[in-house]
Design a protein around this motif. Structure first.
Motif, PDB file in Angstrom:
ATOM      1  N   TYR A  14      61.086  32.795  17.715  1.00  0.00           N
ATOM      2  CA  TYR A  14      60.229  32.986  16.544  1.00  0.00           C
ATOM      3  C   TYR A  14      60.327  31.826  15.561  1.00  0.00           C
ATOM      4  O   TYR A  14      59.392  31.569  14.796  1.00  0.00           O
ATOM      5  N   LYS A  47      78.391  40.686  15.130  1.00  0.00           N
ATOM      6  CA  LYS A  47      77.890  42.050  14.950  1.00  0.00           C
ATOM      7  C   LYS A  47      77.742  42.790  16.280  1.00  0.00           C
ATOM      8  O   LYS A  47      77.311  43.947  16.307  1.00  0.00           O
ATOM      9  N   GLY A  48      78.081  42.110  17.375  1.00  0.00           N
ATOM     10  CA  GLY A  48      78.024  42.772  18.678  1.00  0.00           C
ATOM     11  C   GLY A  48      76.614  43.037  19.162  1.00  0.00           C
ATOM     12  O   GLY A  48      76.380  43.972  19.921  1.00  0.00           O
ATOM     13  N   TYR A  49      75.684  42.221  18.722  1.00  0.00           N
ATOM     14  CA  TYR A  49      74.291  42.423  19.132  1.00  0.00           C
ATOM     15  C   TYR A  49      73.833  41.229  19.962  1.00  0.00           C
ATOM     16  O   TYR A  49      73.816  40.099  19.478  1.00  0.00           O
ATOM     17  N   GLN A  54      69.129  42.595  26.614  1.00  0.00           N
ATOM     18  CA  GLN A  54      67.946  43.418  26.339  1.00  0.00           C
ATOM     19  C   GLN A  54      66.712  42.786  26.988  1.00  0.00           C
ATOM     20  O   GLN A  54      65.821  42.279  26.299  1.00  0.00           O
ATOM     21  N   THR A  56      64.061  43.978  28.428  1.00  0.00           N
ATOM     22  CA  THR A  56      62.767  44.567  28.054  1.00  0.00           C
ATOM     23  C   THR A  56      62.304  44.006  26.719  1.00  0.00           C
ATOM     24  O   THR A  56      61.134  43.647  26.541  1.00  0.00           O
ATOM     25  N   LYS A  57      63.230  43.924  25.773  1.00  0.00           N
ATOM     26  CA  LYS A  57      62.887  43.393  24.456  1.00  0.00           C
ATOM     27  C   LYS A  57      62.542  41.909  24.541  1.00  0.00           C
ATOM     28  O   LYS A  57      61.610  41.442  23.881  1.00  0.00           O
ATOM     29  N   TYR A  60      59.116  41.412  25.739  1.00  0.00           N
ATOM     30  CA  TYR A  60      58.182  41.666  24.638  1.00  0.00           C
ATOM     31  C   TYR A  60      58.122  40.476  23.683  1.00  0.00           C
ATOM     32  O   TYR A  60      57.042  40.055  23.257  1.00  0.00           O
ATOM     33  N   ARG A  63      56.049  37.623  24.908  1.00  0.00           N
ATOM     34  CA  ARG A  63      54.629  37.959  24.849  1.00  0.00           C
ATOM     35  C   ARG A  63      54.127  37.941  23.400  1.00  0.00           C
ATOM     36  O   ARG A  63      53.037  37.448  23.108  1.00  0.00           O
ATOM     37  N   ASP A  64      54.947  38.483  22.506  1.00  0.00           N
ATOM     38  CA  ASP A  64      54.553  38.526  21.100  1.00  0.00           C
ATOM     39  C   ASP A  64      54.441  37.111  20.523  1.00  0.00           C
ATOM     40  O   ASP A  64      53.494  36.799  19.791  1.00  0.00           O
ATOM     41  N   ARG A  67      51.218  35.644  21.706  1.00  0.00           N
ATOM     42  CA  ARG A  67      50.051  36.161  20.955  1.00  0.00           C
ATOM     43  C   ARG A  67      49.998  35.575  19.556  1.00  0.00           C
ATOM     44  O   ARG A  67      48.933  35.201  19.053  1.00  0.00           O
ATOM     45  N   ARG A  68      51.177  35.507  18.899  1.00  0.00           N
ATOM     46  CA  ARG A  68      51.210  34.974  17.527  1.00  0.00           C
ATOM     47  C   ARG A  68      50.872  33.490  17.509  1.00  0.00           C
ATOM     48  O   ARG A  68      50.248  33.003  16.560  1.00  0.00           O
ATOM     49  N   PHE A 166      70.833  38.034   9.413  1.00  0.00           N
ATOM     50  CA  PHE A 166      71.257  38.481  10.744  1.00  0.00           C
ATOM     51  C   PHE A 166      70.311  38.012  11.841  1.00  0.00           C
ATOM     52  O   PHE A 166      70.524  38.316  13.028  1.00  0.00           O
ATOM     53  N   ASP A 182      56.812  36.285  10.596  1.00  0.00           N
ATOM     54  CA  ASP A 182      55.715  37.065  10.010  1.00  0.00           C
ATOM     55  C   ASP A 182      55.942  37.410   8.542  1.00  0.00           C
ATOM     56  O   ASP A 182      55.108  38.069   7.930  1.00  0.00           O
TER      57      ASP A 182
END
Lengths: 200, 200
Positions: A14, A47-49, A54, A56-57, A60, A63-64, A67-68, A166, A182
């Motif tokens: 992004y 933060k363990g993320y 992921q 699937t995310k 997305y 693709r997002d 599109r943007r 984050f 965005d």
């Protein structure tokens, strides 16, 4: 002149959209932008993320972003190599480039190269990108690997941590943070005191 | 008439913004909306992603929802009770309400009550919300707890899973998904064949 801090990571999909959009929008808004590479990877690890678990995310997100990009008239051929810049070298080279005054050109060239199929931080990529900017690659890489630049990069990451950041990109107006490309228009409006939440 | 599927969860902060916006925007766009409560919580649990362990991000989300509410002229007094609806009863009551034809009113009343300080799914909240809609609370709660409605709720969650949905709200136009209230306008444009990515 109103000011915003643009926190971003070389390797954030992004952030590509913001890198391609922010100069024109900020100029039109009359807002000064401070470009600040930081390690969103370190903050997410704390933060363990992990987006890499992921799929699937991530599908997305690619693709997002596509599109943007179309929405904003920004080049997009195919999803970039991701994750990228395993040693965060492209990011630290960014820190070095800003200290030397050519950080914006380095950033834009790097993100374009990334979305054109190059892995960020790889020796070949850095050679091509830095040479195209008239720089001697090895000296910049050595600088990016120096304790001083590592420390400066960590300081920027800590500044982001202190603000509660984050994700990448994030725009900060003082303590007010806006996450995601965005939200760029909102951050600029906030910097000018024109966001609806300020006008109640 | 073009159509979009509006997947949302009673307990998703960003879904509040869409619940308050979608009818007017869809009408202006001439797009039909299918409202589909589903369990984003089950999908996130499956993927091992829990917002409740991310307090920094949740603080940001509440602030962002507040700013976005101001931007769109939507009421926002204070952050809602979160997490809420532990047994997902408010969600299953939504499934029951849509089967009976009063799902939109139930949804709007519930989200307004939630942002007005009520926990979702609690007996007192459901009593007040259902009574205000002229329904007999216990019979709706019994229905929401029936095997048939549980199964229907699981089917909706599975439909979301099959589409690759991982967050709430998400808008779907066929197989094309748009995550987040801030993508509502794009989803409507997509449904009408007018999104820039479709016009290249």
């Amino acid at each position: 002149m109103p000011q915003i801090d643009f926190f971003y990571f070389f390797g954030s999909c992004y952030a590509y959209l913001s890198v391609m959009r922010i100069e024109k929008l900020a100029e039109e808004a009359g807002v000064e932008v401070r470009w600040r590479p930081f390690s969103v990877r370190d903050l997410m690890t704390e933060k363990g993320y992990f987006l890499r678990t992921q799929p699937t995310k991530m599908d997305y997100i690619f693709r997002d972003v596509e599109r943007r990009a179309r929405l904003h008239g920004i080049p997009f051929e195919k999803p970039p190599i991701w994750p990228t810049d395993p040693d965060q070298l492209a990011n630290r080279a960014g820190i070095a480039a800003f200290i030397q005054g050519w950080g914006r050109e380095y950033t834009k060239t790097s993100f374009r190269a990334w979305f054109d199929g190059m892995p960020l931080g790889a020796e070949e990529s850095l050679n091509e990108i830095l040479t195209s900017l008239g720089k001697e690659p090895q000296s910049i890489i050595d600088l990016a690997n120096s304790p001083e630049i590592r420390e400066r990069y960590n300081q920027e990451t800590d500044a982001a941590r202190q603000l509660g950041i984050f994700g990448s990109p994030t725009f900060a107006v003082g303590q007010e943070i806006f996450w995601g490309d965005d939200r760029l228009e909102e951050a600029l409006a906030w910097a000018k005191g024109q966001h609806p939440a300020l006008l109640r």
